[in-house]
Design a protein around this motif. Structure first.
Motif, mmCIF file in Angstrom:
data_model
loop_
_atom_site.group_PDB
_atom_site.id
_atom_site.type_symbol
_atom_site.label_atom_id
_atom_site.label_comp_id
_atom_site.label_asym_id
_atom_site.label_seq_id
_atom_site.Cartn_x
_atom_site.Cartn_y
_atom_site.Cartn_z
ATOM 1 N N VAL A 183 -3.828 -5.125 5.673
ATOM 2 C CA VAL A 183 -4.531 -6.318 5.203
ATOM 3 C C VAL A 183 -4.049 -6.653 3.792
ATOM 4 O O VAL A 183 -3.970 -5.767 2.939
ATOM 5 C CB VAL A 183 -6.065 -6.105 5.200
ATOM 6 C CG1 VAL A 183 -6.770 -7.356 4.705
ATOM 7 C CG2 VAL A 183 -6.553 -5.731 6.598
ATOM 8 N N ALA A 184 -3.732 -7.909 3.558
ATOM 9 C CA ALA A 184 -3.231 -8.334 2.249
ATOM 10 C C ALA A 184 -4.351 -8.363 1.215
ATOM 11 O O ALA A 184 -5.498 -8.714 1.515
ATOM 12 C CB ALA A 184 -2.588 -9.711 2.358
ATOM 13 N N LEU A 204 -10.057 -8.125 -0.222
ATOM 14 C CA LEU A 204 -9.136 -8.175 0.916
ATOM 15 C C LEU A 204 -9.388 -9.411 1.773
ATOM 16 O O LEU A 204 -10.506 -9.911 1.862
ATOM 17 C CB LEU A 204 -9.303 -6.923 1.788
ATOM 18 C CG LEU A 204 -9.036 -5.579 1.106
ATOM 19 C CD1 LEU A 204 -9.486 -4.438 2.011
ATOM 20 C CD2 LEU A 204 -7.559 -5.431 0.774
ATOM 21 N N TYR A 205 -8.334 -9.897 2.398
ATOM 22 C CA TYR A 205 -8.491 -10.985 3.366
ATOM 23 C C TYR A 205 -9.157 -10.454 4.632
ATOM 24 O O TYR A 205 -9.124 -9.248 4.914
ATOM 25 C CB TYR A 205 -7.137 -11.593 3.711
ATOM 26 C CG TYR A 205 -6.563 -12.482 2.627
ATOM 27 C CD1 TYR A 205 -6.931 -13.816 2.528
ATOM 28 C CD2 TYR A 205 -5.652 -11.985 1.692
ATOM 29 C CE1 TYR A 205 -6.405 -14.642 1.541
ATOM 30 C CE2 TYR A 205 -5.126 -12.794 0.693
ATOM 31 C CZ TYR A 205 -5.507 -14.125 0.623
ATOM 32 O OH TYR A 205 -5.001 -14.932 -0.357
ATOM 33 N N GLU A 206 -9.758 -11.350 5.394
ATOM 34 C CA GLU A 206 -10.466 -10.939 6.618
ATOM 35 C C GLU A 206 -9.521 -10.778 7.801
ATOM 36 O O GLU A 206 -9.861 -10.124 8.782
ATOM 37 C CB GLU A 206 -11.546 -11.964 6.984
ATOM 38 C CG GLU A 206 -12.699 -12.061 5.987
ATOM 39 C CD GLU A 206 -12.343 -12.878 4.755
ATOM 40 O OE1 GLU A 206 -11.335 -13.627 4.810
ATOM 41 O OE2 GLU A 206 -13.052 -12.772 3.731
ATOM 42 N N LYS A 225 1.391 -17.342 3.076
ATOM 43 C CA LYS A 225 1.685 -16.530 4.258
ATOM 44 C C LYS A 225 0.405 -16.202 5.024
ATOM 45 O O LYS A 225 0.380 -16.215 6.260
ATOM 46 C CB LYS A 225 2.398 -15.245 3.839
ATOM 47 C CG LYS A 225 3.807 -15.461 3.314
ATOM 48 C CD LYS A 225 4.523 -14.153 3.019
ATOM 49 C CE LYS A 225 5.949 -14.402 2.552
ATOM 50 N NZ LYS A 225 6.690 -13.143 2.315
ATOM 51 N N GLN A 226 -0.647 -15.915 4.276
ATOM 52 C CA GLN A 226 -1.923 -15.612 4.932
ATOM 53 C C GLN A 226 -2.446 -16.832 5.673
ATOM 54 O O GLN A 226 -3.068 -16.705 6.744
ATOM 55 C CB GLN A 226 -2.932 -15.146 3.880
ATOM 56 C CG GLN A 226 -4.232 -14.605 4.452
ATOM 57 C CD GLN A 226 -4.071 -13.285 5.174
ATOM 58 O OE1 GLN A 226 -3.192 -12.495 4.834
ATOM 59 N NE2 GLN A 226 -4.911 -13.037 6.159
ATOM 60 N N ALA A 285 -3.430 -16.555 9.609
ATOM 61 C CA ALA A 285 -4.817 -16.774 10.032
ATOM 62 C C ALA A 285 -4.992 -18.012 10.894
ATOM 63 O O ALA A 285 -6.118 -18.336 11.276
ATOM 64 C CB ALA A 285 -5.722 -16.860 8.804
ATOM 65 N N SER A 286 -3.902 -18.718 11.205
ATOM 66 C CA SER A 286 -3.978 -19.876 12.102
ATOM 67 C C SER A 286 -3.745 -19.383 13.533
ATOM 68 O O SER A 286 -2.629 -18.995 13.889
ATOM 69 C CB SER A 286 -2.921 -20.922 11.717
ATOM 70 O OG SER A 286 -3.132 -21.389 10.412
#
Length: 338
Positions: free
Chosen positions: A79-80, A95-97, A207-208, A212-213
Motif C-alpha cells: 500500500v502506498a 496509507l491509501y485504502e 499513479k494511485q 483505484a479506478s
C-alpha cells in the motif's frame, strides 16, 4: 521474539530489466488470497498488478514482516504512503485504502536491518478493516478486479494510449526505447494501463488515481489524461532546450567569426593600428566630460566601430558620427555681448 534464521531461498541477486517487470506467464493464474494479510507500506511509488518491483525494505519492523511472509506464503499487501510521518508512528490515515497483493519472488539480505526483495503484483484490493498494528500492520482485505470488456470505445482508448506513449518514449530521457516495444506486446487494456502508469513520471497521487479506478473505461481515460499532460510537458521542455541550443550555437558562431576577423586583421597589420586608434578616440571622449547618458551612447558606437571591418558601409558613418561628437564644444563657452 522473532527468529533470526533466514530462509535459504531467493538469495541470488539478479538485475531486473524493463521487460522483466511484466508478470511472467508462470505467475499468471487465479490466486486465492487469505482474507487477512500483512501490509507493507511503499514510499514514493505505487505497485500495480502484473508488475514486478525491486525494492529495498529497511527497518526492523518491515524486515521482520518480509521474513515472516517468506517463511509462510510469500504474500504481502503493498500500500502506498500518502506522506511519511516524521515525528509519530505510522497510522491508518497515512496509507491509501487501495493497494496490491504482492508475492515476494526474490530476496537478498543486506546489512543494517535491510533486505532487497522483488515483488510481483497480483491483484488490487481494498482495505476493509485494520486487524492490528503490532508488531506490524495486518488488514482484512477485499480483492477487486476490473472487468475486461471489448468495445469500440475501449479499443479506441487503447490505440490512443499506445500512440501517446510512443511519443512520450521518444522524448522522455527516463524511458528506454524498449518501453514502447513492451507496451505494444500487451493485449489486455487493463495491463496496458497499469504498465504505462507505472513507467510514467507521475507522482504517487497520480499513479494511485489510476490504480483505484476499477471501471475499465475510466481507468483508460485517466491514463490518457496523464499521458497527454506528460507529453505536453516534454514538448515544452524539448522546445526550450532547442531554443537554448540555438542561442548557444549563434553565440559560438559569432565568437568564432570575431576571432577569425581578428586573425585576418592581425595578418594584415590592421589590428594594432585600429586598436591604437580606438584607444585614442576613447581618451578624447573621456576628456570631453560628457553627460553620463551621452557618454554611454558614444561608447556603444565606439564598440561597434571596433568590431566592424573598415570596408563595411557602416564604418565611415559611425566614424563621422564620433568625429562630429568630438568637435562639438561640450565643455567650452564664450561670453556674449548683448
Amino acid at each position: 521474539m522473532w527468529s533470526e534464521e533466514w530462509p535459504a531461498l531467493f538469495e541470488e541477486e539478479k538485475p531486473v530489466g524493463l521487460l522483466e517487470r511484466m508478470l511472467p506467464s508462470s505467475e499468471k493464474r487465479d490466486w486465492e488470497f487469505p482474507e487477512e494479510i500483512p501490509i507493507l507500506p511503499l514510499e514514493d511509488n505505487v505497485l500495480f498488478p502484473e508488475i514486478a518491483f525491486p525494492w529495498v525494505v529497511q527497518g526492523e519492523t518491515w524486515v521482520r514482516l518480509v521474513h515472516e511472509a517468506v517463511l509462510k506464503d510469500k504474500i504481502v499487501g503493498v500500500v502506498a504512503l500518502r506522506e511519511k510521518p516524521e515525528d509519530r508512528p505510522l497510522e491508518p490515515q497515512d496509507l491509501y485504502e487501495v493497494g496490491v497483493v504482492g508475492r515476494i519472488s526474490r530476496m537478498l539480505r543486506l546489512p543494517e536491518e535491510a533486505v532487497q526483495i522483488l515483488v510481483f503484483g497480483l491483484a488490487t484490493f481494498v482495505v476493509k478493516e485494520w486487524v492490528r498494528w503490532e508488531p506490524y500492520p495486518v488488514a482484512r482485505i477485499e480483492v477487486v478486479r476490473t472487468e475486461e470488456i471489448r468495445t469500440d470505445e475501449v479499443e479506441a482508448l487503447k490505440r490512443n494510449i499506445l500512440s501517446l506513449f510512443q511519443k512520450v518514449v521518444e522524448l522522455a530521457p527516463y524511458l528506454p526505447k524498449e518501453a514502447f516495444v513492451a507496451a505494444m506486446n500487451i493485449k489486455e487494456p487493463v495491463r496496458l494501463a497499469h504498465f504505462v502508469a507505472f513507467n510514467l513520471n507521475l507522482d504517487v497521487a497520480g499513479k494511485q488515481d489510476v490504480l483505484a479506478s476499477f471501471d475499465l473505461v475510466e481507468k483508460l481515460k485517466k491514463v490518457t489524461y496523464y499521458l497527454t499532460r506528460e507529453l505536453e510537458i516534454l514538448q515544452i521542455g524539448s522546445k526550450i532546450q532547442a531554443q537554448i541550443q540555438k542561442e548557444m550555437a549563434k553565440t559560438q558562431r559569432e565568437y568564432f567569426l570575431r576571432e577569425q576577423l581578428k586573425a585576418i586583421q592581425r595578418e594584415l597589420g590592421e589590428l594594432d593600428e585600429r586598436g591604437s586608434e580606438i584607444t585614442r578616440l576613447r581618451e578624447k571622449i573621456k576628456a570631453l566630460g560628457l553627460a553620463p547618458e551621452v557618454e554611454e551612447e558614444v561608447e556603444k558606437e565606439l564598440d561597434r566601430l571596433s568590431h566592424i571591418p573598415t570596408t563595411s558601409p557602416e564604418y565611415p558613418v559611425i566614424r563621422n558620427y564620433i568625429d562630429w561628437i568630438l568637435e562639438l564644444p561640450w565643455s567650452r563657452s564664450t561670453e556674449d555681448t548683448l
